[in-house]
Scaffold this motif. Structure first.
Motif, PDB file in Angstrom:
ATOM      1  N   UNK A   1      43.847  68.174   5.979  1.00 43.18           N
ATOM      2  CA  UNK A   1      43.675  66.846   5.936  1.00 43.18           C
ATOM      3  C   UNK A   1      41.814  67.124   6.885  1.00 43.18           C
ATOM      4  N   UNK A   2      42.083  67.634   7.874  1.00 40.32           N
ATOM      5  CA  UNK A   2      40.428  67.962   8.510  1.00 40.32           C
ATOM      6  C   UNK A   2      39.330  68.292   7.608  1.00 40.32           C
ATOM      7  N   UNK A   3      39.824  69.806   6.651  1.00 39.68           N
ATOM      8  CA  UNK A   3      38.667  70.676   5.899  1.00 39.68           C
ATOM      9  C   UNK A   3      38.453  69.054   4.240  1.00 39.68           C
ATOM     10  N   UNK A   4      39.145  68.559   4.379  1.00 42.59           N
ATOM     11  CA  UNK A   4      38.991  67.471   2.765  1.00 42.59           C
ATOM     12  C   UNK A   4      37.768  66.459   3.838  1.00 42.59           C
ATOM     13  N   UNK A   5      38.307  65.763   5.330  1.00 41.95           N
ATOM     14  CA  UNK A   5      37.672  65.228   5.346  1.00 41.95           C
ATOM     15  C   UNK A   5      36.448  65.327   7.008  1.00 41.95           C
TER      16      UNK A   5
ATOM     17  N   UNK B   1      37.084  73.855  11.955  1.00 43.56           N
ATOM     18  CA  UNK B   1      38.399  73.477  12.066  1.00 43.56           C
ATOM     19  C   UNK B   1      39.337  74.997  11.232  1.00 43.56           C
ATOM     20  N   UNK B   2      38.507  75.819  11.453  1.00 39.31           N
ATOM     21  CA  UNK B   2      38.997  77.398  10.180  1.00 39.31           C
ATOM     22  C   UNK B   2      39.664  78.281  11.328  1.00 39.31           C
ATOM     23  N   UNK B   3      39.285  77.648  12.721  1.00 41.07           N
ATOM     24  CA  UNK B   3      39.731  79.397  13.620  1.00 41.07           C
ATOM     25  C   UNK B   3      41.671  78.672  13.649  1.00 41.07           C
TER      26      UNK B   3
ATOM     27  N   UNK C   1      53.913  70.537  10.051  1.00 44.97           N
ATOM     28  CA  UNK C   1      52.946  69.572  10.388  1.00 44.97           C
ATOM     29  C   UNK C   1      51.303  69.963  10.857  1.00 44.97           C
ATOM     30  N   UNK C   2      50.774  70.965  11.227  1.00 37.55           N
ATOM     31  CA  UNK C   2      49.700  71.682  12.128  1.00 37.55           C
ATOM     32  C   UNK C   2      48.672  71.697  10.374  1.00 37.55           C
ATOM     33  N   UNK C   3      49.487  72.343   9.377  1.00 39.78           N
ATOM     34  CA  UNK C   3      49.254  72.844   8.177  1.00 39.78           C
ATOM     35  C   UNK C   3      48.696  71.770   7.663  1.00 39.78           C
ATOM     36  N   UNK C   4      49.561  71.056   7.096  1.00 38.35           N
ATOM     37  CA  UNK C   4      48.777  69.475   6.543  1.00 38.35           C
ATOM     38  C   UNK C   4      47.450  68.792   7.718  1.00 38.35           C
ATOM     39  N   UNK C   5      47.555  69.355   8.308  1.00 37.79           N
ATOM     40  CA  UNK C   5      46.368  68.370   9.302  1.00 37.79           C
ATOM     41  C   UNK C   5      45.428  69.147   9.212  1.00 37.79           C
ATOM     42  N   UNK C   6      45.769  70.570   9.129  1.00 39.69           N
ATOM     43  CA  UNK C   6      44.999  71.838   8.729  1.00 39.69           C
ATOM     44  C   UNK C   6      44.096  71.200   7.099  1.00 39.69           C
TER      45      UNK C   6
END
Length: 97
Positions: free
Chosen positions: A15-19, A50-52, A8-13
């Motif tokens: 998504x946050x990069x794409x947005x 969010x890269x961190x 889930x954290x990887x999916x959120x990461x």
């Protein structure tokens, strides 16, 4: 198990990069909530988000995997300590007779 828990954290990461260019990035907010134990770390290095977030996402499965592999050794250690404690208790109960 750690790898599955990190999905889930990887999916959120992702998504946050794409947005990144979105008006308000809800995915990054949810990612920060998901990784709240590391919030002090994220606040300190705010400009790298969010890269961190990749650091705990990657480290979590590695640490849980190592812990999983170390489990049988620790179990044996605990069982030996219980056996020694039981043996000492039996010896102490004989002294009073």
């Amino acid at each position: 198990v750690g790898l599955v828990a990190s999905i889930p954290a990887l999916i959120l990461y992702i998504a946050s990069i794409s947005l990144v260019n979105a008006e308000f990035n809800y995915a990054e907010v949810v990612l920060r909530i998901w990784l709240v134990p590391y919030s002090k770390f994220f606040v300190t290095f705010e400009e790298l988000m969010p890269h961190l977030a990749l650091i705990p996402i990657i480290l979590f499965p590695i640490i849980t995997g190592i812990s999983y592999l170390d489990g049988p050794r620790r179990r044996e250690k605990i069982l030996k300590a219980i056996e020694q404690s039981d043996a000492q208790r039996a010896e102490k109960s004989k002294v009073g007779r």
